[in-house]
Design a protein around this motif. Structure first.
Motif, short mmCIF file in Angstrom:
data_model
loop_
_atom_site.label_atom_id
_atom_site.label_comp_id
_atom_site.label_asym_id
_atom_site.label_seq_id
_atom_site.Cartn_x
_atom_site.Cartn_y
_atom_site.Cartn_z
N LYS A 107 0.83 -1.21 0.00
CA LYS A 107 0.00 0.00 0.00
C LYS A 107 0.86 1.26 0.00
O LYS A 107 0.68 2.16 -0.83
CB LYS A 107 -0.93 0.00 1.22
CG LYS A 107 -1.78 1.26 1.34
CD LYS A 107 -2.67 1.20 2.58
CE LYS A 107 -3.45 2.49 2.75
NZ LYS A 107 -4.32 2.46 3.96
N ARG A 111 1.70 4.14 -3.01
CA ARG A 111 1.49 5.57 -2.78
C ARG A 111 2.77 6.36 -3.01
O ARG A 111 2.73 7.49 -3.52
CB ARG A 111 0.95 5.80 -1.37
CG ARG A 111 -0.46 5.26 -1.21
CD ARG A 111 -1.11 5.70 0.07
NE ARG A 111 -2.53 5.28 0.08
CZ ARG A 111 -3.44 5.77 0.90
NH1 ARG A 111 -3.10 6.67 1.79
NH2 ARG A 111 -4.68 5.34 0.85
N ASN A 112 3.92 5.79 -2.64
CA ASN A 112 5.18 6.46 -2.92
C ASN A 112 5.45 6.54 -4.42
O ASN A 112 5.98 7.53 -4.92
CB ASN A 112 6.32 5.73 -2.22
CG ASN A 112 6.61 6.32 -0.84
OD1 ASN A 112 5.78 7.01 -0.26
ND2 ASN A 112 7.77 6.04 -0.31
N MET A 160 -2.24 5.43 -6.70
CA MET A 160 -2.86 5.88 -5.46
C MET A 160 -4.27 5.33 -5.31
O MET A 160 -4.69 4.88 -4.23
CB MET A 160 -2.88 7.41 -5.43
CG MET A 160 -3.80 8.02 -4.36
SD MET A 160 -3.33 7.64 -2.67
CE MET A 160 -1.93 8.74 -2.46
N THR A 163 -5.03 1.75 -4.10
CA THR A 163 -5.02 1.50 -2.66
C THR A 163 -6.34 1.89 -2.00
O THR A 163 -6.54 1.60 -0.82
CB THR A 163 -3.88 2.29 -1.98
OG1 THR A 163 -4.16 3.70 -2.04
CG2 THR A 163 -2.56 2.01 -2.66
N ASN A 208 -10.08 12.28 1.24
CA ASN A 208 -8.98 12.75 2.07
C ASN A 208 -9.48 13.48 3.32
O ASN A 208 -9.03 13.22 4.44
CB ASN A 208 -8.08 13.68 1.25
CG ASN A 208 -6.69 13.81 1.82
OD1 ASN A 208 -6.22 12.93 2.54
ND2 ASN A 208 -6.02 14.90 1.51
N ASP A 230 -0.69 10.61 5.84
CA ASP A 230 -1.56 10.14 4.77
C ASP A 230 -2.27 11.31 4.08
O ASP A 230 -2.42 11.32 2.85
CB ASP A 230 -2.59 9.16 5.34
CG ASP A 230 -2.83 7.98 4.43
OD1 ASP A 230 -1.95 7.67 3.61
OD2 ASP A 230 -3.90 7.36 4.53
N GLN A 233 0.28 13.26 1.88
CA GLN A 233 0.70 12.45 0.73
C GLN A 233 -0.42 12.41 -0.31
O GLN A 233 -0.15 12.50 -1.51
CB GLN A 233 1.08 11.04 1.19
CG GLN A 233 1.82 10.27 0.10
CD GLN A 233 2.32 8.93 0.59
OE1 GLN A 233 1.57 8.18 1.20
NE2 GLN A 233 3.57 8.62 0.33
N THR A 234 -1.65 12.27 0.15
CA THR A 234 -2.79 12.29 -0.77
C THR A 234 -2.93 13.64 -1.44
O THR A 234 -3.24 13.73 -2.63
CB THR A 234 -4.09 11.93 -0.01
OG1 THR A 234 -3.92 10.68 0.65
CG2 THR A 234 -5.27 11.84 -0.97
N VAL A 237 -0.67 13.87 -4.37
CA VAL A 237 -1.19 13.18 -5.55
C VAL A 237 -2.27 14.03 -6.22
O VAL A 237 -2.37 14.08 -7.45
CB VAL A 237 -1.73 11.79 -5.17
CG1 VAL A 237 -2.40 11.12 -6.35
CG2 VAL A 237 -0.59 10.91 -4.65
#
Length: 261
Positions: A107, A111-112, A160, A163, A208, A230, A233-234, A237
């Protein structure tokens, strides 16, 4: 909305959307760099204990992350040496993937990679013939490096959403998976790309703020930092998707091919 108003809206959007996209894109690096500053001892102790690398190397790791991320963000926002900043942030992603054992967590790895896709789009956006690292390579339309950067960025960005799929039998989950998968495919192949990307932005924004509301959790609880990480990071994206909306899918896409038919 009449034609004049629509034209004015598009001009304003074209002018400001790339700036908003870049700000969103670097948000996770900015937040993580600041966190390295305020949690210096905790981060250093974690790396030292996990890798048994000693005080000096653990300190170097934290310092490299702090300077690399904050410095990269400043360069990107000021639009100076953006390509070097992007490569530096690519290095930070790779370093953290190994240091925090993200490589073995599917997961977080996806995302990375999605975050890397956003940086790839930013690299494509900043590329110019005169200053590019590909200077001297002739531009050949769809085969130019910039077009493949945009393709790679789009494909990585949609990881992304892989996940976020929920594999259960409820009607809402099935509907969400079907719609989400369709939008993912549209962005990846570059068909109705701007509309699909914008729809994903709205969807991801809602998810988010609903699921990663770290501000509702007391700061001393571990879940606060997890959700905060999280959330940003979202948001990064989302910034990558906004670049797709602002710049289009590039030459290697169905939208571009349609122009030749």
């Amino acid at each position: 909305m009449n034609r004049r108003a629509r034209g004015q809206f598009l001009r304003v959007t074209k002018q400001y959307l790339p700036h908003l996209a870049r700000l969103c894109l670097i948000s996770t690096f900015l937040e993580d760099g600041i966190r390295m500053w305020f949690q210096w001892n905790e981060q250093r102790d974690y790396i030292e204990a996990t890798w048994n690398c000693g005080y000096f190397l653990a300190t170097c790791f934290v310092l490299l992350n702090l300077i690399g991320q904050l410095g990269g963000c400043v360069l990107i926002l000021s639009r100076n040496f953006v390509q070097y900043a992007c490569f530096g942030l690519f290095g930070i992603i790779a370093l953290q993937t190994v240091a925090y054992s993200i490589l073995w967590d599917l997961k977080f790895l996806m995302r990375n990679l999605a975050l890397g896709g956003g940086l790839l789009l930013l690299l494509a956006e900043s590329r110019s013939e005169g200053k590019s690292m590909f200077a001297g390579v002739p531009s050949m339309g769809e085969s130019s490096p910039k077009q493949y950067m945009q393709l790679g960025g789009r494909v990585l960005l949609v990881l992304m959403f892989m996940t976020l799929l929920h594999f259960d039998s409820s009607f809402f989950s099935i509907l969400q998976n079907m719609v989400g998968t369709a939008l993912i495919i549209l962005v990846a192949i570059g068909f109705k790309t701007k509309l699909a990307a914008l729809t994903l932005v709205v969807w991801l924004l809602a998810i988010n703020f609903y699921f990663n509301a770290f501000w509702t959790i007391p700061a001393y609880k571990p879940m606060h930092d997890f959700l905060k990480y999280d959330f940003f990071q979202t948001t990064s994206v989302i910034g990558g998707l906004l670049l797709v909306v602002a710049l289009g899918p590039g030459g290697v896409s169905m939208d571009e091919k349609k122009k030749e038919w």
